[in-house]
Design an enzyme around this catalytic site. Structure first.
Site, PDB file in Angstrom:
ATOM      1  N   SER A  97       0.804  -1.232   0.000  1.00  0.00           N
ATOM      2  CA  SER A  97       0.000   0.000   0.000  1.00  0.00           C
ATOM      3  C   SER A  97       0.834   1.279   0.000  1.00  0.00           C
ATOM      4  O   SER A  97       0.491   2.229  -0.724  1.00  0.00           O
ATOM      5  CB  SER A  97      -0.973  -0.003   1.183  1.00  0.00           C
ATOM      6  OG  SER A  97      -1.940  -1.021   1.022  1.00  0.00           O
TER       7      SER A  97
ATOM      8  N   THR B  52      -5.926  -3.393   7.296  1.00  0.00           N
ATOM      9  CA  THR B  52      -5.830  -4.741   6.758  1.00  0.00           C
ATOM     10  C   THR B  52      -5.871  -5.741   7.909  1.00  0.00           C
ATOM     11  O   THR B  52      -6.104  -5.374   9.060  1.00  0.00           O
ATOM     12  CB  THR B  52      -4.559  -4.884   5.886  1.00  0.00           C
ATOM     13  OG1 THR B  52      -4.592  -6.141   5.227  1.00  0.00           O
ATOM     14  CG2 THR B  52      -3.294  -4.747   6.701  1.00  0.00           C
TER      15      THR B  52
ATOM     16  N   LYS C  19      -9.931  -5.432  10.370  1.00  0.00           N
ATOM     17  CA  LYS C  19     -11.040  -4.827   9.632  1.00  0.00           C
ATOM     18  C   LYS C  19     -12.344  -4.813  10.425  1.00  0.00           C
ATOM     19  O   LYS C  19     -13.130  -3.866  10.323  1.00  0.00           O
ATOM     20  CB  LYS C  19     -11.243  -5.538   8.295  1.00  0.00           C
ATOM     21  CG  LYS C  19     -10.119  -5.306   7.302  1.00  0.00           C
ATOM     22  CD  LYS C  19     -10.410  -5.969   5.971  1.00  0.00           C
ATOM     23  CE  LYS C  19      -9.272  -5.767   4.987  1.00  0.00           C
ATOM     24  NZ  LYS C  19      -9.563  -6.379   3.672  1.00  0.00           N
TER      25      LYS C  19
END
Length: 273
Positions: A17, A62, A66
């Site tokens: 990310s 992540t 979550k």
């Protein structure tokens, strides 16, 4: 002033990310930073609160956080409510946190970009865990004619079919009830990463079937190896879904659409694909 964003997870060192969002920021000339944060398993809420208290504008979440992120939100999108999980946090102007789930939108965008339109297709979703749940509404909204779910534990598939029944034509089927020759088959199960694929009948695939594995790596995934050997016309892994969900998150934060295609190619080059 540089706006702060981050991804929270545990483990997190493997996350792509930061690279993805840094490239998106360069493309779109956004003044922002994006870092990876290793949140303690028992200290996720404190990590998130500290990040936003120190000026954070938004965050990705992540595994394994979550569901915890879902419970921290003051406001939730419909996608997040139905997914029961949040992967994107947005700090609103009044300081409240809004939670969203962009995983399913990333999946649909990648399938339609790389494989085929989903409209009027017969689709099989393998697996009934969190990854599957987060993708069902976007798949139905893409206009699939039929969405079948199969899972080792049939009750889990039934629960998902019931939860989403008012949104479209969706059924839970056992392995012996599956139709022949689906248009698209999506594997949401992570079992293939441990070498334990669900024993699917090869009759679900014919020469026109597209297959998609949400997992990805430097080699062809076990599911896609099986699908190709069974006669699938084309297979894709989930790297594009990763980039697609990131692009959706980026849009929620910055109100600008980045170009996912060029970043996906950079990632493939980095993985030696």
């Amino acid at each position: 002033m540089t706006d702060k964003y981050a991804v929270f997870g545990n483990p997190i060192a493997q996350s792509k990310s930061p690279m993805i969002h840094t490239e998106f920021a360069k493309q779109t000339q956004q003044n922002m930073s994006y870092s990876a944060v290793l949140a303690p398993v028992e200290g996720f809420a404190a990590s998130i609160k500290s990040f936003f208290a120190s000026g954070g504008r938004g965050a990705n979440v992540t595994a394994p956080f979550k569901e915890q992120a879902f419970s921290l939100c003051d406001e939730l999108s419909e996608l997040a409510q139905l997914a029961g999980a949040v992967n994107t946090l947005v700090r609103l102007e009044d300081g409240r946190l809004r939670g969203d789930n962009t995983d399913g939108l990333g999946l649909v965008a990648d399938i339609e970009r790389r494989l085929t339109s989903l409209k009027d297709k017969r689709v099989l979703l393998v697996g009934a865990g969190g990854a599957a749940r987060g993708c069902i509404l976007p798949l139905l909204q893409a206009g699939v004619a039929q969405l079948d779910i199969t899972n080792r534990t049939h009750d889990k598939a039934l629960q998902l079919a019931q939860l989403f029944s008012r949104y479209g034509n969706i059924k839970a089927l056992t392995l012996t009830e599956l139709a022949s020759g689906y248009d698209v088959i999506i594997n949401s199960s992570s079992a293939g990463l441990t070498g334990q694929l669900i024993s699917l009948p090869s009759t679900i695939i014919d020469g026109t079937t597209y297959c998609y594995d949400m997992s990805y790596g430097s080699d062809t995934t076990l599911f896609n190896q099986w699908a190709l050997s069974a006669g699938a016309c084309h297979c894709c892994d989930g790297l594009g879904m990763l980039v697609g969900q990131a692009a959706q998150s980026f849009y929620l934060w910055r109100n600008v659409h980045p170009d996912a295609t060029t970043v996906m190619q950079q990632l493939r080059d980095a993985l030696g694909r």
